[in-house]
Design a protein around this motif. Structure first.
Motif, PDB file in Angstrom:
ATOM      1  N   SER A 152      14.742  -9.864  -0.389  1.00 22.53           N
ATOM      2  CA  SER A 152      13.780 -10.974  -0.321  1.00 22.53           C
ATOM      3  C   SER A 152      12.432 -10.494   0.195  1.00 22.53           C
ATOM      4  O   SER A 152      12.312  -9.376   0.695  1.00 22.53           O
ATOM      5  CB  SER A 152      14.334 -12.072   0.601  1.00 22.53           C
ATOM      6  N   HIS A 153      11.409 -11.341   0.048  1.00 20.74           N
ATOM      7  CA  HIS A 153      10.071 -11.078   0.598  1.00 20.74           C
ATOM      8  C   HIS A 153       9.678 -12.315   1.395  1.00 20.74           C
ATOM      9  O   HIS A 153       9.857 -13.443   0.911  1.00 20.74           O
ATOM     10  CB  HIS A 153       9.065 -10.830  -0.519  1.00 20.74           C
ATOM     11  N   PRO A 154       9.111 -12.133   2.615  1.00 18.19           N
ATOM     12  CA  PRO A 154       8.832 -13.299   3.480  1.00 18.19           C
ATOM     13  C   PRO A 154       8.038 -14.417   2.803  1.00 18.19           C
ATOM     14  O   PRO A 154       8.204 -15.584   3.131  1.00 18.19           O
ATOM     15  CB  PRO A 154       8.037 -12.675   4.624  1.00 18.19           C
ATOM     16  N   GLN A 168      13.496  -6.351  -6.617  1.00 13.71           N
ATOM     17  CA  GLN A 168      12.625  -5.850  -5.560  1.00 13.71           C
ATOM     18  C   GLN A 168      12.152  -7.028  -4.711  1.00 13.71           C
ATOM     19  O   GLN A 168      12.062  -6.930  -3.509  1.00 13.71           O
ATOM     20  CB  GLN A 168      11.447  -5.094  -6.157  1.00 13.71           C
ATOM     21  N   ILE A 169      11.817  -8.155  -5.361  1.00  9.64           N
ATOM     22  CA  ILE A 169      11.582  -9.435  -4.693  1.00  9.64           C
ATOM     23  C   ILE A 169      12.456 -10.434  -5.448  1.00  9.64           C
ATOM     24  O   ILE A 169      12.008 -11.117  -6.367  1.00  9.64           O
ATOM     25  CB  ILE A 169      10.111  -9.874  -4.722  1.00  9.64           C
ATOM     26  N   VAL A 170      13.710 -10.493  -5.044  1.00 11.15           N
ATOM     27  CA  VAL A 170      14.693 -11.275  -5.804  1.00 11.15           C
ATOM     28  C   VAL A 170      14.364 -12.770  -5.788  1.00 11.15           C
ATOM     29  O   VAL A 170      14.670 -13.485  -6.756  1.00 11.15           O
ATOM     30  CB  VAL A 170      16.113 -10.988  -5.247  1.00 11.15           C
ATOM     31  N   ALA A 213       0.806  -1.227   0.000  1.00 12.01           N
ATOM     32  CA  ALA A 213       0.000   0.000   0.000  1.00 12.01           C
ATOM     33  C   ALA A 213       0.837   1.273   0.000  1.00 12.01           C
ATOM     34  O   ALA A 213       0.402   2.302  -0.523  1.00 12.01           O
ATOM     35  CB  ALA A 213      -0.920  -0.011   1.214  1.00 12.01           C
ATOM     36  N   PHE A 214       2.042   1.230   0.564  1.00 10.86           N
ATOM     37  CA  PHE A 214       2.861   2.438   0.732  1.00 10.86           C
ATOM     38  C   PHE A 214       3.878   2.624  -0.394  1.00 10.86           C
ATOM     39  O   PHE A 214       4.569   3.641  -0.431  1.00 10.86           O
ATOM     40  CB  PHE A 214       3.651   2.308   2.046  1.00 10.86           C
ATOM     41  N   CYS A 215       3.953   1.659  -1.316  1.00 15.99           N
ATOM     42  CA  CYS A 215       5.123   1.608  -2.200  1.00 15.99           C
ATOM     43  C   CYS A 215       4.838   2.128  -3.612  1.00 15.99           C
ATOM     44  O   CYS A 215       3.872   1.745  -4.250  1.00 15.99           O
ATOM     45  CB  CYS A 215       5.630   0.178  -2.292  1.00 15.99           C
ATOM     46  N   VAL A 216       5.708   2.988  -4.093  1.00 15.16           N
ATOM     47  CA  VAL A 216       5.539   3.612  -5.406  1.00 15.16           C
ATOM     48  C   VAL A 216       6.304   2.849  -6.498  1.00 15.16           C
ATOM     49  O   VAL A 216       6.151   3.112  -7.688  1.00 15.16           O
ATOM     50  CB  VAL A 216       6.002   5.088  -5.337  1.00 15.16           C
TER      51      VAL A 216
HETATM   52  S1  SF4 Z   1       7.423  -5.912  -2.595  1.00 10.80           S
HETATM   53 FE1  SF4 Z   1       8.816  -4.223  -2.238  1.00 10.80          FE
HETATM   54  S2  SF4 Z   1       9.040  -3.181  -4.202  1.00 10.80           S
HETATM   55 FE2  SF4 Z   1       7.247  -4.519  -4.348  1.00 10.80          FE
HETATM   56  S3  SF4 Z   1       5.503  -3.223  -3.839  1.00 10.80           S
HETATM   57 FE3  SF4 Z   1       6.160  -4.222  -1.932  1.00 10.80          FE
HETATM   58  S4  SF4 Z   1       7.637  -2.819  -0.972  1.00 10.80           S
HETATM   59 FE4  SF4 Z   1       7.369  -2.188  -3.118  1.00 10.80          FE
END
Ligand code: SF4
Length: 438
Positions: free
Chosen positions: A239-241, A203-205, A164-167
């Motif tokens: 990474s992303h959880p 961004q999510i490797v 929600a916060f990410c551009v």
């Molecule tokens: S995963 Fe990272 S880059 Fe992608 S929308 Fe979310 S905060 Fe932004």
């Protein structure tokens, strides 16, 4: 012909600026320290928060009188202020003195402009350069070859999540993985040009390869990069959880060149806040993930990102983030205050209702907590030996990083640049350590 690039923001921008510099040097341009003396001036911008956007915009406006004074100078605006799909008419109106607008990771509009403009003068030179281009060999600017020890290597561009916060999704577009053959060629070229460590960027490797026809994962890519001659170390971020697999963790644990270092943002540790952030996991999911990572990679260093003061965040909700950070004892936490960004869900639908003073109070509380935790973790390394890849000198001392990405300073008369040394740690603080080569 001289060029100057100012880079704001993230590692991806650093990699994009480096690629642009390599392209400009193939056309015969050389770097110059002061923008005011350059023939080509580039600002590579970041809009992840208001502050970097304001800094870049102010710098750009300060160049206007200079352009009026030397009209032949080419000024280019690059990066997330331009974005991949933003209408350029609005930017041209706002910055009429700018000659080229470059989307993130796309140097072509400037390179083509220079080739067209200088066609007469450049013909001979660029044709030779073009040949090199086709081989795709020159990935580092000549001015950095043999000097750069550690380099970023983008593997996934853009992001298809919608926090929600990410551009970033709006400015860098949906995720696109680069073909593995292209990445391997670039890694080989970097190693040939003296680079010892590569950091794979996305961004999510962890989602690497999911959009490719060829079935390849990040773990698979790491296995291939493990065989590249000349590379000492391989890292990856961010990474992303929800996308860290056991296959990936096993690769980190099993591949000697892959460092035991994971960057996985949590952003907050209150489930209601995580739900409104659209992160897609709970605080307990994150807690279990950290336990899984530590079980599979015992000596792992884990870094995270946190946003404080997200719309609606109460003191109680913030306290949950504080308590989880105290419990997990991570090796690093980048703490940022929430900054509403245009075109994001949170700026459109949610009120930025946490006062700036309170955001700063929460940011400082987490920073102080983290400094205490990392100080304690690092002090446990005093008296031990660690492997350090020396990147360069800083104020007369050699500076390098451990496999866990901890900063180590070394005093030594020998030229240690690019060396992988074993160091005995004699002192440790929250942000760096002191060692001597064994
Ligand atoms: S995963 Fe990272 S880059 Fe992608 S929308 Fe979310 S905060 Fe932004």
């Amino acid at each position: 012909m001289r060029y100057h690039i100012t880079t704001y923001g993230c590692q991806m921008n650093v990699a994009d600026s480096r690629r642009l510099a390599a392209e400009l040097e193939k056309l015969g341009y050389v770097p110059i320290p002061r923008a005011e003396e350059a023939d080509v001036i580039v600002l590579n911008t970041c809009v992840v928060r208001q502050q970097p956007e304001d800094r870049a915009t102010n710098r750009l406006l300060s160049l206007r009188p200079f352009k009026e004074h030397r009209p032949a100078t080419v000024i280019a605006l690059m990066g997330c202020l331009v974005g991949v799909k933003r209408p350029q008419a609005a930017l041209r109106q706002r910055f009429p003195f700018v000659d080229a607008f470059l989307a993130p990771s796309d140097p072509r509009p400037l390179i083509n402009l220079l080739i067209d403009r200088d066609a007469a003068g450049l013909q001979a030179a660029s044709r030779a350069q073009q040949d090199e281009l086709q081989d795709g060999e020159l990935v580092l600017p000549r001015s950095e070859q043999g000097k750069l020890v550690s380099a970023y290597l983008p593997v996934v561009l853009g992001c298809s999540h919608a926090c929600a916060f990410c551009v970033i999704p709006q400015r860098r577009g949906p995720e696109r993985s680069r073909p593995p053959a292209e990445i391997l060629a670039e890694a080989r070229a970097l190693a040939l040009q003296g680079v010892k460590e590569i950091t794979l960027l996305g961004q999510i490797v962890d989602r690497y390869g999911l959009d490719l026809r060829e079935k390849v994962t990040l773990a698979g890519l790491l296995h291939r990069l493990q065989k590249v001659d000349g590379l000492e170390r391989i890292r990856f971020l961010t990474s992303h959880p929800n996308w860290i697999t056991d296959e990936l963790l096993d690769a980190v644990a099993g591949l000697p060149r892959v460092c035991e270092h994971i960057e996985v943002p949590i952003q907050a540790a209150d489930d209601e806040i995580l739900r409104t952030m659209k992160r897609g996991y709970t605080a307990d999911d994150y807690r279990q993930l950290i336990a899984r990572i530590r079980r599979i990679i015992p000596k792992v260093a884990i870094h995270t990102d946190i946003i404080v003061g997200f719309p609606g965040e109460t003191e109680e909700q913030f306290r949950r983030t504080y308590d989880l950070l105290a419990e997990l004892r991570l090796d690093k936490a980048h703490i940022a205050r929430y900054s509403p960004r245009p075109e994001t869900l949170s700026s459109r639908k949610m009120k930025d209702d946490v006062p700036e003073k309170e955001k700063e109070h929460r940011r400082k509380a987490l920073d102080d907590l983290q400094a205490e935790i990392v100080g304690e973790i690092n002090r446990l390394l005093v008296g031990t030996e660690v492997s350090v890849l020396v990147e360069g000198q800083y104020k007369g001392r050699w500076r390098g990083r451990t496999r866990g990405n901890k900063l180590v300073y070394i005093e030594d008369q020998r030229d240690l640049r690019g060396q992988l040394v074993d160091a005995h740690i004699s002192w440790a603080g929250p942000w760096s350590m002191q060692g001597t080569v064994i």
